[in-house]
Structures are given as structure tokens and as C-alpha cells.
Write a protein that holds these residues in place. Sequence first.
Motif, PDB file in Angstrom:
ATOM      1  N   VAL A  18       0.840  -1.198   0.000  1.00  0.00           N
ATOM      2  CA  VAL A  18       0.000   0.000   0.000  1.00  0.00           C
ATOM      3  C   VAL A  18       0.881   1.255   0.000  1.00  0.00           C
ATOM      4  O   VAL A  18       0.610   2.219  -0.726  1.00  0.00           O
ATOM      5  CB  VAL A  18      -0.960  -0.006   1.215  1.00  0.00           C
ATOM      6  N   ALA A  19       1.967   1.240   0.780  1.00  0.00           N
ATOM      7  CA  ALA A  19       2.864   2.391   0.825  1.00  0.00           C
ATOM      8  C   ALA A  19       3.500   2.662  -0.536  1.00  0.00           C
ATOM      9  O   ALA A  19       3.605   3.816  -0.956  1.00  0.00           O
ATOM     10  CB  ALA A  19       3.954   2.157   1.874  1.00  0.00           C
ATOM     11  N   VAL A  20       3.878   1.605  -1.247  1.00  0.00           N
ATOM     12  CA  VAL A  20       4.481   1.788  -2.573  1.00  0.00           C
ATOM     13  C   VAL A  20       3.456   2.360  -3.551  1.00  0.00           C
ATOM     14  O   VAL A  20       3.757   3.277  -4.316  1.00  0.00           O
ATOM     15  CB  VAL A  20       5.067   0.462  -3.096  1.00  0.00           C
ATOM     16  N   ILE A  21       2.245   1.845  -3.507  1.00  0.00           N
ATOM     17  CA  ILE A  21       1.190   2.327  -4.412  1.00  0.00           C
ATOM     18  C   ILE A  21       0.866   3.790  -4.126  1.00  0.00           C
ATOM     19  O   ILE A  21       0.807   4.624  -5.030  1.00  0.00           O
ATOM     20  CB  ILE A  21      -0.061   1.439  -4.304  1.00  0.00           C
ATOM     21  N   ILE A  22       0.673   4.117  -2.852  1.00  0.00           N
ATOM     22  CA  ILE A  22       0.364   5.497  -2.472  1.00  0.00           C
ATOM     23  C   ILE A  22       1.557   6.400  -2.800  1.00  0.00           C
ATOM     24  O   ILE A  22       1.387   7.518  -3.307  1.00  0.00           O
ATOM     25  CB  ILE A  22       0.006   5.590  -0.977  1.00  0.00           C
ATOM     26  N   GLY A  23       2.765   5.932  -2.537  1.00  0.00           N
ATOM     27  CA  GLY A  23       3.958   6.715  -2.832  1.00  0.00           C
ATOM     28  C   GLY A  23       4.095   6.998  -4.315  1.00  0.00           C
ATOM     29  O   GLY A  23       4.464   8.100  -4.719  1.00  0.00           O
ATOM     30  N   THR A  24       3.786   6.011  -5.137  1.00  0.00           N
ATOM     31  CA  THR A  24       3.860   6.202  -6.587  1.00  0.00           C
ATOM     32  C   THR A  24       2.835   7.230  -7.046  1.00  0.00           C
ATOM     33  O   THR A  24       3.142   8.101  -7.868  1.00  0.00           O
ATOM     34  CB  THR A  24       3.629   4.859  -7.303  1.00  0.00           C
ATOM     35  N   ALA A  25       1.637   7.138  -6.523  1.00  0.00           N
ATOM     36  CA  ALA A  25       0.606   8.106  -6.892  1.00  0.00           C
ATOM     37  C   ALA A  25       0.968   9.504  -6.379  1.00  0.00           C
ATOM     38  O   ALA A  25       0.763  10.503  -7.070  1.00  0.00           O
ATOM     39  CB  ALA A  25      -0.744   7.670  -6.330  1.00  0.00           C
ATOM     40  N   PHE A  26       1.512   9.564  -5.193  1.00  0.00           N
ATOM     41  CA  PHE A  26       1.868  10.847  -4.599  1.00  0.00           C
ATOM     42  C   PHE A  26       3.028  11.489  -5.351  1.00  0.00           C
ATOM     43  O   PHE A  26       3.152  12.713  -5.384  1.00  0.00           O
ATOM     44  CB  PHE A  26       2.214  10.667  -3.121  1.00  0.00           C
ATOM     45  N   THR A  27       3.886  10.673  -5.953  1.00  0.00           N
ATOM     46  CA  THR A  27       5.010  11.200  -6.731  1.00  0.00           C
ATOM     47  C   THR A  27       4.517  12.126  -7.836  1.00  0.00           C
ATOM     48  O   THR A  27       5.120  13.181  -8.081  1.00  0.00           O
ATOM     49  CB  THR A  27       5.830  10.040  -7.336  1.00  0.00           C
ATOM     50  N   ALA A  28       3.433  11.747  -8.492  1.00  0.00           N
ATOM     51  CA  ALA A  28       2.885  12.592  -9.557  1.00  0.00           C
ATOM     52  C   ALA A  28       2.439  13.946  -9.005  1.00  0.00           C
ATOM     53  O   ALA A  28       2.671  14.983  -9.639  1.00  0.00           O
ATOM     54  CB  ALA A  28       1.718  11.883 -10.236  1.00  0.00           C
ATOM     55  N   VAL A  29       1.843  13.948  -7.830  1.00  0.00           N
ATOM     56  CA  VAL A  29       1.383  15.196  -7.218  1.00  0.00           C
ATOM     57  C   VAL A  29       2.575  16.092  -6.880  1.00  0.00           C
ATOM     58  O   VAL A  29       2.590  17.287  -7.212  1.00  0.00           O
ATOM     59  CB  VAL A  29       0.544  14.911  -5.951  1.00  0.00           C
ATOM     60  N   VAL A  30       3.587  15.510  -6.247  1.00  0.00           N
ATOM     61  CA  VAL A  30       4.750  16.293  -5.845  1.00  0.00           C
ATOM     62  C   VAL A  30       5.529  16.774  -7.062  1.00  0.00           C
ATOM     63  O   VAL A  30       6.009  17.908  -7.105  1.00  0.00           O
ATOM     64  CB  VAL A  30       5.647  15.484  -4.887  1.00  0.00           C
TER      65      VAL A  30
END
Length: 122
Positions: A18-30
Amino acid sequence: MSGFKNFILRGNLIDLAVAVIIGTAFTAVVTAFTGMLMSAIAKVSGGKEPNFDTFAPGDVLIGPFLTAMVAFLILAAVVYFFVVTPYVKAKEKFFPSPEPGTPEDVRLLQEIRDLLANRPQV
């Protein structure tokens, strides 16, 4: 096969996924926010985004490193001020740290120890 089943069903694996998935999605935002910030810097500095890619003092090409470093510092600042700081404040608000001192279970064990030490010997 049971070892594999235990590995898959272990809570840590799901949390990490879950952390990897959320981190990947959050990367686009950042990344988008960093791009927006870089374009704002470009407008303030006269219409040119900070780009040191061709900077090579003494024929040593250090420009790409400088560009990556500036982007990293902006990214780190965004993550710290917009993710880490609010998270720490929210965590402390909803899950306050325990009061400093001896935990209740240790205190009870100390009382039992003292009572046993003070009992009359038979």
C-alpha cells in the motif's frame, strides 16, 4: 507452501505494498507541484526556468547535477512542509505521546518486587 502463505498474509507485506502504491501516486502530485514552483521561479527570474545543464566550469560538466540538486531541494521542502509537518501535528493531536515517567505495568512490577522483598522470611 505454508511458509509462502504465511509470508503473503503477513501484515507488513500488505502495508508495504500500500505504501508503494500510495507513494507512486503521490510522486505525480509532488512532481507537478515542483514543476509549478519551478515555473513560478522562472516567471520571477525573467522567464527562464532554473537549468544549469550546460554549466561546465573547467570543462567539468556539473550542470545536470546542479539542476537535479535544485529540483531535489524543492521536492524535499515540499514533502517536509506539506506532508511531514502536518502529519506530525495531526498525529500528536489525535494520538498524543504518553506522559514521561514509568509505565503502569513496570510500576506494578516494582510494587510486587518491593512487597516480595519486604515479606517475612519463613
